[in-house]
Design a protein around this motif. Sequence first.
Motif, PDB file in Angstrom:
ATOM      1  N   ARG A   1     -15.578  39.320  33.025  1.00  0.00           N
ATOM      2  CA  ARG A   1     -15.423  40.437  32.118  1.00  0.00           C
ATOM      3  C   ARG A   1     -16.650  40.573  31.219  1.00  0.00           C
ATOM      4  O   ARG A   1     -17.006  41.638  30.775  1.00  0.00           O
ATOM      5  CB  ARG A   1     -14.182  40.178  31.260  1.00  0.00           C
TER       6      ARG A   1
ATOM      7  N   ASN B   1     -11.533  42.168  18.291  1.00  0.00           N
ATOM      8  CA  ASN B   1     -11.082  41.400  19.465  1.00  0.00           C
ATOM      9  C   ASN B   1      -9.644  41.769  19.815  1.00  0.00           C
ATOM     10  O   ASN B   1      -9.323  41.983  20.985  1.00  0.00           O
ATOM     11  CB  ASN B   1     -11.153  39.895  19.188  1.00  0.00           C
TER      12      ASN B   1
ATOM     13  N   GLY C   1     -19.029  35.630  18.761  1.00  0.00           N
ATOM     14  CA  GLY C   1     -18.345  36.194  17.601  1.00  0.00           C
ATOM     15  C   GLY C   1     -17.462  35.193  16.877  1.00  0.00           C
ATOM     16  O   GLY C   1     -17.583  35.018  15.656  1.00  0.00           O
ATOM     17  N   LEU C   2     -16.594  34.526  17.604  1.00  0.00           N
ATOM     18  CA  LEU C   2     -15.630  33.630  16.962  1.00  0.00           C
ATOM     19  C   LEU C   2     -16.279  32.371  16.404  1.00  0.00           C
ATOM     20  O   LEU C   2     -15.800  31.820  15.422  1.00  0.00           O
ATOM     21  CB  LEU C   2     -14.500  33.273  17.928  1.00  0.00           C
TER      22      LEU C   2
ATOM     23  N   LYS D   1      -9.602  44.996  21.420  1.00  0.00           N
ATOM     24  CA  LYS D   1     -10.259  44.901  22.737  1.00  0.00           C
ATOM     25  C   LYS D   1      -9.340  44.268  23.781  1.00  0.00           C
ATOM     26  O   LYS D   1      -9.304  44.703  24.916  1.00  0.00           O
ATOM     27  CB  LYS D   1     -11.547  44.080  22.571  1.00  0.00           C
ATOM     28  N   TYR D   2      -8.604  43.231  23.376  1.00  0.00           N
ATOM     29  CA  TYR D   2      -7.808  42.479  24.342  1.00  0.00           C
ATOM     30  C   TYR D   2      -6.328  42.870  24.348  1.00  0.00           C
ATOM     31  O   TYR D   2      -5.495  42.121  24.824  1.00  0.00           O
ATOM     32  CB  TYR D   2      -7.979  40.974  24.109  1.00  0.00           C
TER      33      TYR D   2
ATOM     34  N   ILE E   1      -4.252  34.243  25.468  1.00  0.00           N
ATOM     35  CA  ILE E   1      -5.287  33.273  25.842  1.00  0.00           C
ATOM     36  C   ILE E   1      -4.562  32.062  26.438  1.00  0.00           C
ATOM     37  O   ILE E   1      -3.611  31.561  25.846  1.00  0.00           O
ATOM     38  CB  ILE E   1      -6.104  32.843  24.598  1.00  0.00           C
TER      39      ILE E   1
ATOM     40  N   ARG F   1     -16.415  32.057  26.877  1.00  0.00           N
ATOM     41  CA  ARG F   1     -15.656  33.270  27.151  1.00  0.00           C
ATOM     42  C   ARG F   1     -14.564  32.916  28.130  1.00  0.00           C
ATOM     43  O   ARG F   1     -14.803  32.257  29.123  1.00  0.00           O
ATOM     44  CB  ARG F   1     -16.550  34.351  27.754  1.00  0.00           C
ATOM     45  N   ALA F   2     -13.349  33.372  27.819  1.00  0.00           N
ATOM     46  CA  ALA F   2     -12.214  33.033  28.670  1.00  0.00           C
ATOM     47  C   ALA F   2     -12.405  33.603  30.072  1.00  0.00           C
ATOM     48  O   ALA F   2     -12.137  32.938  31.067  1.00  0.00           O
ATOM     49  CB  ALA F   2     -10.921  33.545  28.048  1.00  0.00           C
TER      50      ALA F   2
ATOM     51  N   GLY G   1     -19.768  35.730  23.716  1.00  0.00           N
ATOM     52  CA  GLY G   1     -18.854  34.712  23.225  1.00  0.00           C
ATOM     53  C   GLY G   1     -19.359  33.976  22.001  1.00  0.00           C
ATOM     54  O   GLY G   1     -19.149  32.783  21.855  1.00  0.00           O
TER      55      GLY G   1
ATOM     56  N   ASP H   1      -1.596  40.256  17.724  1.00  0.00           N
ATOM     57  CA  ASP H   1      -1.620  41.333  18.713  1.00  0.00           C
ATOM     58  C   ASP H   1      -0.625  41.083  19.833  1.00  0.00           C
ATOM     59  O   ASP H   1      -0.142  39.966  20.002  1.00  0.00           O
ATOM     60  CB  ASP H   1      -3.043  41.541  19.255  1.00  0.00           C
TER      61      ASP H   1
HETATM   62  P1  ADP Z   1     -16.773  37.860  22.806  1.00  0.00           P
HETATM   63  O1  ADP Z   1     -15.786  38.842  22.293  1.00  0.00           O
HETATM   64  O2  ADP Z   1     -18.210  38.238  22.651  1.00  0.00           O
HETATM   65  O3  ADP Z   1     -16.465  37.372  24.193  1.00  0.00           O
HETATM   66  P2  ADP Z   1     -15.650  35.990  20.852  1.00  0.00           P
HETATM   67  O4  ADP Z   1     -16.252  34.720  20.349  1.00  0.00           O
HETATM   68  O5  ADP Z   1     -15.290  37.035  19.885  1.00  0.00           O
HETATM   69  O6  ADP Z   1     -16.710  36.523  21.923  1.00  0.00           O
HETATM   70  O7  ADP Z   1     -14.356  35.604  21.687  1.00  0.00           O
HETATM   71  C1  ADP Z   1     -14.404  34.526  22.611  1.00  0.00           C
HETATM   72  C2  ADP Z   1     -13.347  34.690  23.669  1.00  0.00           C
HETATM   73  O8  ADP Z   1     -12.038  34.507  23.123  1.00  0.00           O
HETATM   74  C3  ADP Z   1     -13.313  36.068  24.306  1.00  0.00           C
HETATM   75  O9  ADP Z   1     -14.232  36.184  25.350  1.00  0.00           O
HETATM   76  C4  ADP Z   1     -11.877  36.191  24.782  1.00  0.00           C
HETATM   77  O10 ADP Z   1     -11.757  35.592  26.039  1.00  0.00           O
HETATM   78  C5  ADP Z   1     -11.095  35.347  23.792  1.00  0.00           C
HETATM   79  N1  ADP Z   1     -10.372  36.170  22.773  1.00  0.00           N
HETATM   80  C6  ADP Z   1     -10.751  36.390  21.490  1.00  0.00           C
HETATM   81  N2  ADP Z   1      -9.841  37.133  20.823  1.00  0.00           N
HETATM   82  C7  ADP Z   1      -8.851  37.407  21.699  1.00  0.00           C
HETATM   83  C8  ADP Z   1      -7.611  38.132  21.605  1.00  0.00           C
HETATM   84  N3  ADP Z   1      -7.195  38.725  20.472  1.00  0.00           N
HETATM   85  N4  ADP Z   1      -6.838  38.186  22.729  1.00  0.00           N
HETATM   86  C9  ADP Z   1      -7.238  37.578  23.870  1.00  0.00           C
HETATM   87  N5  ADP Z   1      -8.379  36.889  24.014  1.00  0.00           N
HETATM   88  C10 ADP Z   1      -9.184  36.785  22.934  1.00  0.00           C
END
Ligand code: ADP
Length: 266
Positions: free
Chosen positions: A212, A160, A222-223, A163-164, A193, A207-208, A220, A188
């Motif tokens: 995207r 993540n 994973g976390l 990615k972000y 967020i 998902r924020a 959304g 990072d």
């Molecule tokens: P996914 O990656 O499949 O969207 P996750 O559960 O991993 O699902 O993350 C949920 C949301 O949290 C993401 O869609 C993103 O908006 C936000 N997010 C997670 N990690 C980060 C990060 N390091 N920086 C910014 N936003 C993050």
Amino acid sequence: GNRSIRIPLEGPEEVRRLTATLNNMSAELKRQEDWRHQLMEDFMHELRTPLTSVLPRVEAMVDGLLKPDPAQMQEIYEELERFTRLVNDLERLSEAEAARFAMIIKRTNMVKLTLQIYNQHKALAKEKGIKLKLEATNVPCYAEIDRDKIVQVMTNVVLNAIKYTPPGGRVTLMTDWTEDHILLACEDTGIGISTQDLPYIFNRLYRADKSRSRFSGGVGLGLSIAKALVEAHNGELTASSQVGKGSRFMIKLPNRYQAYSKEEGA
Ligand code: ADP
């Protein structure tokens, strides 16, 4: 015949401990049940949305009331794709849920583990123009963990972060410990967020940035899986963030794994 096994009790202290254990087990079962119930509700809702939008349109086409046109078909295609992703993720989540209750605990050198995660992601970060850094204590610290599960959590958080975080940024992995806790952090310099989104990022299906999500595969989950796995260790997964500055994810694990210790003394 009488096949029950008698366990000799050492005294009132042991009876108290046994009672506590049984109470904690039933509390844990209740937690499991609530979790599963909430999960079903969330997923039913998510699965119904694409269905209710696709079904009437396809029906109208079959009945000849609506002419199939490319834009309509594209939309239907995307809804069905999303549907497929949801079903796949449901499977992943139910695996993770089962994993919560089948822990394989091993004493693990956490500094070494962090180094392993670092080595596994160095190339990917570099490819994206991101500097991956490692800040670990020199003192070896050990935790009693299910290795695969903690690796899964750390991998998710690091991926993540990469990615972000836009090219030119930095992702730092940190390991530290106190007498009671092992602390793993991933910091990072990414997009961050917002305060509105932050409380919900560990929720299932959140998902924020919804737009995207269409192309990046995940929905959304994973976390929320990561959080369940950390909590299965009686640990905590938390995040802090500032928009435009970056995010920091913290995994706090007890220095010793103890089954049901959360409930103890309650
Ligand atoms: P996914 O990656 O499949 O969207 P996750 O559960 O991993 O699902 O993350 C949920 C949301 O949290 C993401 O869609 C993103 O908006 C936000 N997010 C997670 N990690 C980060 C990060 N390091 N920086 C910014 N936003 C993050």
